[in-house]
Design a protein around this motif. Structure first.
Motif, PDB file in Angstrom:
ATOM      1  N   ASP A   1      39.610  38.054  43.816  1.00 20.29           N
ATOM      2  CA  ASP A   1      38.536  38.591  44.713  1.00 20.29           C
ATOM      3  C   ASP A   1      37.466  39.410  44.089  1.00 20.29           C
ATOM      4  O   ASP A   1      36.641  39.990  44.718  1.00 20.29           O
ATOM      5  CB  ASP A   1      39.240  39.073  45.989  1.00 20.29           C
ATOM      6  CG  ASP A   1      40.017  40.602  45.675  1.00 20.29           C
ATOM      7  OD1 ASP A   1      40.537  40.521  44.652  1.00 20.29           O
ATOM      8  OD2 ASP A   1      40.021  41.154  46.597  1.00 20.29           O
TER       9      ASP A   1
ATOM     10  N   ARG B   1      33.303  40.437  48.122  1.00 16.27           N
ATOM     11  CA  ARG B   1      32.863  41.691  47.870  1.00 16.27           C
ATOM     12  C   ARG B   1      31.122  41.396  47.544  1.00 16.27           C
ATOM     13  O   ARG B   1      30.911  40.158  47.379  1.00 16.27           O
ATOM     14  CB  ARG B   1      33.408  42.304  46.722  1.00 16.27           C
ATOM     15  CG  ARG B   1      34.885  42.634  46.797  1.00 16.27           C
ATOM     16  CD  ARG B   1      35.436  43.160  45.743  1.00 16.27           C
ATOM     17  NE  ARG B   1      36.892  43.183  45.932  1.00 16.27           N
ATOM     18  CZ  ARG B   1      37.766  44.221  45.397  1.00 16.27           C
ATOM     19  NH1 ARG B   1      36.921  45.148  44.957  1.00 16.27           N
ATOM     20  NH2 ARG B   1      38.913  44.134  45.697  1.00 16.27           N
TER      21      ARG B   1
ATOM     22  N   ASP C   1      45.119  36.947  40.880  1.00 17.22           N
ATOM     23  CA  ASP C   1      45.036  38.476  41.337  1.00 17.22           C
ATOM     24  C   ASP C   1      46.140  38.636  42.314  1.00 17.22           C
ATOM     25  O   ASP C   1      46.461  37.398  42.983  1.00 17.22           O
ATOM     26  CB  ASP C   1      43.488  38.589  41.584  1.00 17.22           C
ATOM     27  CG  ASP C   1      43.652  40.127  42.221  1.00 17.22           C
ATOM     28  OD1 ASP C   1      44.334  40.941  41.745  1.00 17.22           O
ATOM     29  OD2 ASP C   1      43.153  40.156  43.374  1.00 17.22           O
TER      30      ASP C   1
ATOM     31  N   ASP D   1      46.322  41.719  44.760  1.00 17.45           N
ATOM     32  CA  ASP D   1      46.126  42.373  45.780  1.00 17.45           C
ATOM     33  C   ASP D   1      44.712  41.708  46.244  1.00 17.45           C
ATOM     34  O   ASP D   1      43.582  41.733  45.778  1.00 17.45           O
ATOM     35  CB  ASP D   1      45.870  43.908  45.685  1.00 17.45           C
ATOM     36  CG  ASP D   1      47.081  44.667  45.417  1.00 17.45           C
ATOM     37  OD1 ASP D   1      48.246  44.272  46.012  1.00 17.45           O
ATOM     38  OD2 ASP D   1      47.130  45.561  44.669  1.00 17.45           O
ATOM     39  N   GLY D   2      44.696  41.226  47.816  1.00 16.34           N
ATOM     40  CA  GLY D   2      43.644  40.802  48.234  1.00 16.34           C
ATOM     41  C   GLY D   2      43.193  39.515  47.767  1.00 16.34           C
ATOM     42  O   GLY D   2      42.364  38.652  48.168  1.00 16.34           O
ATOM     43  N   THR D   3      44.133  38.836  47.163  1.00 13.04           N
ATOM     44  CA  THR D   3      44.134  37.352  46.611  1.00 13.04           C
ATOM     45  C   THR D   3      45.433  36.601  47.409  1.00 13.04           C
ATOM     46  O   THR D   3      45.117  35.774  48.140  1.00 13.04           O
ATOM     47  CB  THR D   3      43.952  37.188  45.169  1.00 13.04           C
ATOM     48  OG1 THR D   3      42.737  37.775  44.831  1.00 13.04           O
ATOM     49  CG2 THR D   3      43.641  35.644  44.806  1.00 13.04           C
TER      50      THR D   3
ATOM     51  N   ASP E   1      38.351  40.129  37.983  1.00 13.70           N
ATOM     52  CA  ASP E   1      39.020  38.800  37.831  1.00 13.70           C
ATOM     53  C   ASP E   1      38.009  37.672  37.220  1.00 13.70           C
ATOM     54  O   ASP E   1      38.441  37.170  36.276  1.00 13.70           O
ATOM     55  CB  ASP E   1      39.157  38.600  39.277  1.00 13.70           C
ATOM     56  CG  ASP E   1      40.247  39.525  39.931  1.00 13.70           C
ATOM     57  OD1 ASP E   1      41.176  39.808  39.108  1.00 13.70           O
ATOM     58  OD2 ASP E   1      40.217  39.559  40.895  1.00 13.70           O
TER      59      ASP E   1
HETATM   60 MG   LIG Z   1      42.324  41.877  44.114  1.00 18.78          MG
END
Ligand SMILES: [Mg+2]
Length: 215
Positions: free
Chosen positions: A165, A187, A8, A10-12, A170
């Motif tokens: 994430d 999360r 992934d 964004d955020g990964t 995912d």
């Molecule tokens: Mg993400």
């Protein structure tokens, strides 16, 4: 199992949240937007951004600039602001050196996600990219994983890994297409979802797990 891993974005691999904050601040300054528009953007773009958000911004605040111009400026600002940590780039380079195929499967508009991959230096390290905006389908839909495999020139039938994430998109999506999974904790985990194969606190720990797989 094939040496195939999808990440992934964004955020990964990349920190979208800090880039978003910088990009909104810069856009509002450049366009001399009111404080209310700054707040509106932070809320509306919290999870993702599309060109349509900037048509709505234009209408909401009576702006003269075209939505296309506003969106392009935002894309350029995000591409400049988003970063990928050097140790993550180094980890991906080590995976490639160990003959891994690396794909990115991301929910987001194709133009901005590709601009971010270029801006972070990730573009040079990945074999293929599938963005949900390309097909108007989103993770966990299996078709975006199939697109990612096609773009990497591989088959999901040979197996591989998904690192991300988002539990449902995912990890749930990865399981659905037969991939092994590594969840980047953060999360809440939905009760009904099967657990990931590994859980890590940092994406570099996921890369270490994959590198050990090859030994
Ligand atoms: Mg993400």
């Amino acid at each position: 199992m094939a040496r195939l891993v999808f990440f992934d974005l964004d955020g990964t691999l990349a920190d979208r949240q800090s880039a978003l904050s910088d990009a909104v601040t810069d856009l509002c300054s450049s366009r001399r937007l009111p404080q209310a528009a700054d707040q509106w953007l932070r809320i509306q773009l919290a999870d993702r951004a599309t060109a349509n958000d900037f048509a709505r911004l234009r209408d909401a605040f009576g702006l003269e600039a075209s939505a296309a111009d506003l969106w392009q400026e935002y894309v350029d600002l995000m591409a400049a602001a988003v970063t990928c940590r050097p140790e993550v780039l180094e980890g991906l380079a080590r995976l490639r050196a160990a003959a891994w195929t690396i794909g990115v499967i991301t929910n987001g508009a194709g133009d901005i996600q590709r601009a971010k991959l270029a801006g972070t230096g990730l573009a040079d390290l990945v074999d293929g990219v599938a963005a949900s905006g390309d097909l108007e389908i989103r993770k966990p839909d299996r078709r975006i994983f199939e697109l990612g495999a096609t773009r990497c020139g591989v088959s999901l039938a040979d197996g591989g890994w998904m690192v991300g994430d988002n539990p449902t998109g995912d990890i749930g999506g990865g399981h659905q297409v037969g991939l092994r999974t590594i969840w980047l904790r953060g999360r809440p985990w939905p009760d009904e979802l099967p657990t990931a194969h590994h859980v890590v606190d940092d994406v570099t720990d996921a890369i270490t797990i994959l590198l050990n797989e090859t030994e």
